[in-house]
Design a protein around this motif. Structure first.
Motif, PDB file in Angstrom:
ATOM      1  N   THR A   1      73.331  20.242  55.864  1.00  0.00           N
ATOM      2  CA  THR A   1      71.893  19.939  55.821  1.00  0.00           C
ATOM      3  C   THR A   1      71.605  18.750  54.549  1.00  0.00           C
ATOM      4  N   ASN A   2      72.910  18.177  54.303  1.00  0.00           N
ATOM      5  CA  ASN A   2      72.665  17.160  53.270  1.00  0.00           C
ATOM      6  C   ASN A   2      71.877  17.747  51.801  1.00  0.00           C
ATOM      7  N   ASN A   3      72.088  18.995  51.556  1.00  0.00           N
ATOM      8  CA  ASN A   3      71.798  19.689  50.502  1.00  0.00           C
ATOM      9  C   ASN A   3      70.278  19.474  50.400  1.00  0.00           C
ATOM     10  N   LYS A   4      69.590  19.658  51.345  1.00  0.00           N
ATOM     11  CA  LYS A   4      68.194  19.435  51.533  1.00  0.00           C
ATOM     12  C   LYS A   4      67.521  20.675  50.628  1.00  0.00           C
TER      13      LYS A   4
ATOM     14  N   ASN B   1      68.885  21.858  47.793  1.00  0.00           N
ATOM     15  CA  ASN B   1      68.742  21.592  46.354  1.00  0.00           C
ATOM     16  C   ASN B   1      67.778  22.065  45.455  1.00  0.00           C
TER      17      ASN B   1
ATOM     18  N   ILE C   1      62.155  15.223  54.857  1.00  0.00           N
ATOM     19  CA  ILE C   1      63.745  15.931  55.286  1.00  0.00           C
ATOM     20  C   ILE C   1      63.781  15.858  56.625  1.00  0.00           C
ATOM     21  N   LYS C   2      65.145  15.189  56.942  1.00  0.00           N
ATOM     22  CA  LYS C   2      65.300  15.140  58.405  1.00  0.00           C
ATOM     23  C   LYS C   2      66.873  15.576  58.316  1.00  0.00           C
TER      24      LYS C   2
ATOM     25  N   ASP D   1      70.309  16.167  60.522  1.00  0.00           N
ATOM     26  CA  ASP D   1      70.799  15.310  61.629  1.00  0.00           C
ATOM     27  C   ASP D   1      71.376  16.574  62.653  1.00  0.00           C
TER      28      ASP D   1
END
Lengths: 131, 300
Positions: free
Chosen positions: B132-135, B137, B297-298, B300
């Motif tokens: 999840t792209n380190n959302k 963090n 936040i998005k 994919d």
């Protein structure tokens, strides 16, 4: 050292003395590196706030339609350390932005560079991800 | 004449950023040369009691290479056309053959042969975080980071050392760690509560400050808890950190961080995090003032 070189070296030194940039958020969760944002327009609002400074600009497309874009920069502290202050960008300034678009398709972007159209002066955006 | 114009231009150019910067103030007690530069190799300062004094303003001593996914996307320095250098260019500290592997900000175990010894639970969790792209963090969400991520965050930190209490004041997320050096013991793990910063007590072994921390919230507590690094290497509520701080010269602070967390790692590991004295103060940073990240936040 010849003069222009000396000047450039001095400029480099001046910025080298500045402090670190902020690695604040997870770039890929919010912006799409494969979708460049190249915008030219007029500044309408500046938010000199944490954790990232934002400014807004009116961009006119080829058909004459005006849309307002929000552009993210680094933290005010990081920008200040890089030589910016809250008066560096003023409402009404015409600027050129190079950056990346928001993944959600909205009119938001992360700035890599901001250039003042009147002088061609490239202002470092202190993009939040430089860590 | 030409020279004078060039000089005047130079003077103006050099004075502009100074006006925009945080007030410069030469801290008393800092060893300086005739030009006012900090003498980084000067002797370690000591307290009245003879202990090394770790007080001062610090930035991380080593930088990661820019991660591949950010190359060309962000402006970072002189190599990037038109950009300027913002993080101070300093020669890296000479390699220390006795040091544990150097930690890196994005991936704590990048210099450990084979990487961090993840348990399957931790490996799965890290994978999910990266997917999840380190959302989540904590740094991105204006929440306190894990000890190692805090130590390596690019924003500066100030250490204030008194006889019975040492404070680490991080500019990042305006974080505060209290390290008690008054002889108290660590509370039992899990008692009475767990905190973002855990509970830290320190004692001196010669010139080394040894800080132990437990009672931390961990990855079980929330999605933003239990992050050792930007890529989401986790720690659990069982984690126990031992940090060994040394200040071999005025300008260098070495922190060896040992992580013991049997739920997340099959064996304990230790990494080195260097800090460099910086002639600059941390600045107020109230992170949640205008947080827009979570709105956009998005995944994919």
């Amino acid at each position: 050292m010849n003069k222009p070189l000396f000047f450039l070296a001095s400029l480099a030194l001046m910025f080298a003395a500045a402090a670190p940039v902020v690695a604040h958020h997870s770039f890929a969760a919010e912006f799409d590196a494969s979708k460049p944002a190249n915008l030219k327009g007029t500044v309408t609002k500046v938010e000199w706030q944490n954790p990232h400074a934002w400014f807004y600009m009116d961009v006119t497309d080829d058909s004459g339609k005006v849309s307002n874009w929000g552009v993210e920069m680094g933290s005010p502290n990081g920008l200040m350390r890089a030589g910016w202050n809250k008066n560096s960008l003023k409402i009404g300034d015409v600027i050129i932005v190079e950056g990346s678009r928001a993944k959600d398709g909205s009119n938001h972007a992360n700035a890599r560079f901001v250039t003042l159209a009147s002088t061609g002066k490239k202002l470092f955006a202190d993009s939040s991800q430089g860590q | 004449m030409k020279n004078r114009i060039a000089f005047a231009f130079l003077l103006i150019a050099n004075s502009m950023p100074a006006l925009a910067q945080w007030q410069k103030y030469a801290t008393p007690g800092v060893p300086r040369d005739a030009q006012g530069r900090v003498q980084m190799d000067a002797r370690t300062p000591r307290t009245a009691a003879g202990k090394p004094d770790l007080s001062g303003n610090w930035v991380r001593g080593d930088r990661d290479p820019l991660p591949q996914e950010l190359a060309g996307v962000v402006a970072r320095g002189a190599g990037d056309s038109g950009a300027v250098v913002v993080e101070p260019r300093a020669a890296p500290f000479p390699p220390d053959p006795n040091a544990p592997p150097l930690a890196t900000f994005f991936d704590l175990g990048a210099n450990i042969p084979g990487g961090l010894p993840y348990t399957p639970w931790a490996a799965d969790l890290k994978k999910a975080r990266m997917a999840t792209n380190n959302k989540d963090n904590p740094d991105a969400n204006c929440l306190p980071m894990g000890i190692t991520q805090f130590h390596m965050q690019p924003q500066p930190r100030k250490i204030v050392q008194t006889a019975n209490l040492i404070l680490i004041l991080y500019e990042a997320n305006y974080g505060i760690r209290y390290i008690y050096t008054d002889g108290r013991k660590l509370p039992p793990q899990g008692d009475p509560l767990a905190w973002w910063y855990g509970y830290s007590v320190g004692h001196w072994e010669g010139d080394t400050l040894v800080v132990e921390t437990n009672n931390l919230r961990g990855a079980e507590t929330s999605a933003n808890d239990g992050w050792l690094d930007v890529r989401g290497s986790p720690y659990s509520e069982q984690a126990h950190f031992t940090e060994r701080f040394r200040r071999p010269t005025f300008g260098k602070l070495e922190i060896d961080v040992k992580v013991e967390d049997p739920k997340s790692y099959t064996k304990p590991f230790t990494v080195r995090i260097n800090q460099r004295f910086v002639d600059e103060e941390p600045i107020e940073f109230v992170c949640n003032e205008n947080q827009q990240f979570r709105q956009r936040i998005k995944v994919d």
